[in-house]
Design an enzyme around this catalytic site. Structure first.
Site, PDB file in Angstrom:
ATOM      1  N   VAL A   8       0.876  -1.170   0.000  1.00 37.26           N
ATOM      2  CA  VAL A   8       0.000   0.000   0.000  1.00 37.26           C
ATOM      3  C   VAL A   8       0.913   1.219   0.000  1.00 37.26           C
ATOM      4  O   VAL A   8       2.047   1.159   0.457  1.00 37.26           O
ATOM      5  CB  VAL A   8      -0.979   0.017   1.201  1.00 37.26           C
ATOM      6  CG1 VAL A   8      -2.030  -1.070   1.040  1.00 37.26           C
ATOM      7  CG2 VAL A   8      -0.269  -0.127   2.517  1.00 37.26           C
ATOM      8  N   SER A   9       0.416   2.333  -0.515  1.00 35.48           N
ATOM      9  CA  SER A   9       1.267   3.502  -0.709  1.00 35.48           C
ATOM     10  C   SER A   9       1.586   4.256   0.571  1.00 35.48           C
ATOM     11  O   SER A   9       2.611   4.920   0.661  1.00 35.48           O
ATOM     12  CB  SER A   9       0.624   4.455  -1.715  1.00 35.48           C
ATOM     13  OG  SER A   9       0.526   3.815  -2.959  1.00 35.48           O
ATOM     14  N   THR A  10       0.695   4.190   1.567  1.00 35.55           N
ATOM     15  CA  THR A  10       0.927   4.916   2.813  1.00 35.55           C
ATOM     16  C   THR A  10       0.573   4.038   4.000  1.00 35.55           C
ATOM     17  O   THR A  10      -0.144   3.053   3.870  1.00 35.55           O
ATOM     18  CB  THR A  10       0.069   6.198   2.897  1.00 35.55           C
ATOM     19  OG1 THR A  10      -1.306   5.817   2.981  1.00 35.55           O
ATOM     20  CG2 THR A  10       0.281   7.108   1.698  1.00 35.55           C
TER      21      THR A  10
END
Length: 195
Positions: A8-10
């Site tokens: 996931v990006s964050t």
């Protein structure tokens, strides 16, 4: 051995959808590597750990191709490293045509390569469109008067007096900032603005 990779990006995003898909593919938690950072490059701790572990005959399972990254050339390079150098297979759950351990013949390899290039292109294009939409949204918001960032601190009444003491050398910038209840950097930026 089979391994799974999720990203996931964050840290705020939820990876559960990917983990459910990887578990449904038969993986256990100890076989799954998870990164919580952007896919813009491959300098990700768990991904690098996974690459070190992959060996000939292993299989990497991912939910979708964009979990590897969003840059066309880097996705293709990682695919080559995993399938050619490591001689491991890749299974992309959302795209059955990208299952290299089922399509080892020349036709299957050709189809997988074409689909991979197309999906990598789409992933990078989507990223560029997202950046463009973001920039347009920020510009439109600024045009409407929306302020970004923290609210600007107002200078206290004693700023001019403390600035004069600092300019004359009778007071350090840190002491002046402390007396105003602001950071040293804020004091110095106010001084630069009003010089």
């Amino acid at each position: 051995m089979e391994y799974g990779y999720a990203r996931v990006s964050t840290k705020e995003q939820n990876e559960e959808r990917q983990l459910i898909a990887l578990r449904a593919a038969g993986l256990h938690n100890h076989q799954i590597f998870l990164d919580k950072q952007s896919g813009k490059d491959f300098n990700r701790c768990q991904y690098q750990r996974l690459l070190r572990r992959l060996k000939r005959g292993d299989t990497l399972i991912i939910k979708s191709i964009d979990r590897l990254g969003r840059n066309y050339h880097e996705i293709l390079e990682q695919w080559r490293i995993i399938t050619a150098e490591k001689q491991a297979a890749i299974v992309v759950l959302d795209m059955p045509l990208l299952d290299t351990h089922q399509n080892r013949d020349l036709t299957g390899t050709l189809i997988a390569d074409i689909v991979l290039q197309l999906l990598s292109y789409v992933a990078q294009t989507e990223r560029e469109f997202t950046r463009q939409r973001q920039a347009e949204g920020i510009s439109a918001a600024k045009a409407r008067g929306v302020q970004f960032g923290r609210p600007r601190k107002e200078r206290p009444e004693n700023f001019d007096e403390l600035k004069s003491l600092w300019v004359s050398g009778r007071l350090s910038a840190r002491v002046a900032a402390t007396q105003m209840g602001v950071s040293h950097q804020t004091f110095l930026s106010w001084v630069r603005e009003h010089s």
